[in-house]
Design a protein around this motif. Structure first.
Motif, short mmCIF file in Angstrom:
data_model
loop_
_atom_site.label_atom_id
_atom_site.label_comp_id
_atom_site.label_asym_id
_atom_site.label_seq_id
_atom_site.Cartn_x
_atom_site.Cartn_y
_atom_site.Cartn_z
N CYS A 127 0.83 -1.21 0.00
CA CYS A 127 0.00 0.00 0.00
C CYS A 127 0.86 1.26 0.00
O CYS A 127 0.54 2.24 -0.68
CB CYS A 127 -0.93 0.02 1.21
N PHE A 131 0.79 3.92 -2.89
CA PHE A 131 0.43 5.29 -2.50
C PHE A 131 1.42 6.29 -3.08
O PHE A 131 1.03 7.29 -3.69
CB PHE A 131 0.42 5.40 -0.97
N THR A 135 0.04 8.66 -6.39
CA THR A 135 -0.31 10.04 -6.03
C THR A 135 0.83 11.03 -6.31
O THR A 135 0.58 12.22 -6.48
CB THR A 135 -0.64 10.15 -4.53
N VAL A 142 3.41 11.58 2.86
CA VAL A 142 2.76 10.29 3.06
C VAL A 142 2.79 9.87 4.53
O VAL A 142 1.84 9.28 5.04
CB VAL A 142 3.37 9.20 2.16
N LEU A 172 -7.46 9.59 -5.93
CA LEU A 172 -7.30 8.31 -5.25
C LEU A 172 -7.56 7.21 -6.27
O LEU A 172 -8.68 7.06 -6.77
CB LEU A 172 -8.27 8.19 -4.08
N LEU A 176 -5.84 1.35 -5.96
CA LEU A 176 -5.33 1.53 -4.60
C LEU A 176 -6.44 1.33 -3.58
O LEU A 176 -6.20 0.78 -2.49
CB LEU A 176 -4.73 2.93 -4.45
N LEU A 180 -6.34 -0.65 -0.15
CA LEU A 180 -6.47 0.21 1.01
C LEU A 180 -7.55 -0.30 1.96
O LEU A 180 -7.39 -0.28 3.18
CB LEU A 180 -6.79 1.64 0.57
#
Length: 280
Positions: A127, A131, A135, A142, A172, A176, A180
């Motif tokens: 993750c 992430f 992003t 983060v 988002l 993910l 998540l």
């Protein structure tokens, strides 16, 4: 007042000015190295002159220990120290590099990013990597991300930019979200999205190690870091035709020039110019 007291006073001044902890640490570390060099020649800070600062910069450059960016950071650190702590404004403009260093950012290909994610079996680690890449956010962003910053309904992430106190939103990823949700169910984060032991904030060093270990496991020969994943995010968006101004906003860059460095990579890769060897 000795050097340690002066450095402590400097840190206090920077905190009052609302500098981030990472910036304060960088300024102090630059000053420590400078004072260590100078202390061999002088016992009193008041004896230091501009010529001695010039000699230090020359020594750093001559020993290959100073890039243009680092040179600027050293000079800013010294200038702020003199201004904030000693109340003296010194002019070091002549010591700043006049030529800009244009570097093409390192990045991973789409295949390499996929490879990196696939070999990462630990759900939290996977993750984290997803992430960072999906992003394009910074490492400091983060680890400061809170569960309340995730808007699952609107598929957006609210970024409280640590670097210069600005805020922005990024998308988002649907892919993910799947991981998540699994991550939330297993780890049940309370405050921060990514938490360490006892639900404390995850450390930046841990994130760097996670990315590094996954890169080693994947067999990639490139140096991979959270920053490289941010680069990859930007390059891949440019390659897919996304407007550079949109990418600038997503990355949180103050100046478009910072974002334009990524176009150097894509222009070189997509250039229609053929090598003269191909005409033989």
């Amino acid at each position: 007042m000795d050097i340690q007291d002066l450095l402590q006073r400097f840190a206090e001044c920077l905190k009052i000015q609302r500098y981030s902890p990472s910036s304060i640490k960088n300024y102090q570390s630059n000053l420590v190295l400078f004072f260590n060099y100078i202390s061999k020649q002088f016992s009193c800070i008041e004896e230091i002159e501009i010529s001695h600062i010039e000699n230090y910069i020359f020594w750093k450059i001559n020993n290959g220990k100073c890039s243009g960016t680092h040179q600027k950071m050293i000079l800013v650190s010294i200038s702020k120290f003199y201004d904030f702590v000693l109340g003296i404004k010194i002019n070091l403009n002549h010591l700043y590099p006049k030529r800009s260093e244009i570097k093409q950012p390192n990045f991973l290909t789409l295949k390499e990013v996929k490879q990196l994610i696939e070999v990462t079996e630990n759900l939290k680690h996977k993750c984290l990597i997803m992430f960072l890449y999906s992003t394009g956010i910074r490492l400091c962003e983060v680890i400061n991300l809170k569960t309340t910053d995730i808007d699952l309904k609107n598929r957006t992430i609210f970024i409280r930019q640590v670097k210069d106190k600005k805020e922005r939103k990024v998308m988002l990823s649907e892919n993910l979200v799947v991981y998540l949700m699994q991550y939330y169910l297993r780890y049940k984060p309370v405050n921060y999205v990514f938490e360490g032991q006892n639900k404390s904030q995850f450390s930046g060093r841990s994130v760097q190690q996670i990315v590094k270990q996954s890169a080693i496991k994947s067999g990639l020969k490139k140096t991979v870091s959270p920053f490289i994943l941010r680069h990859s995010f930007a390059v891949h968006l440019i390659e897919s035709g996304i407007d550079i101004c949109c990418i600038q906003e997503l990355l949180g860059h103050n100046f478009l020039k910072s974002t334009e460095s990524y176009t150097l990579v894509t222009k070189a890769a997509k250039s229609p110019i053929k090598s003269p060897l191909d005409t033989l």
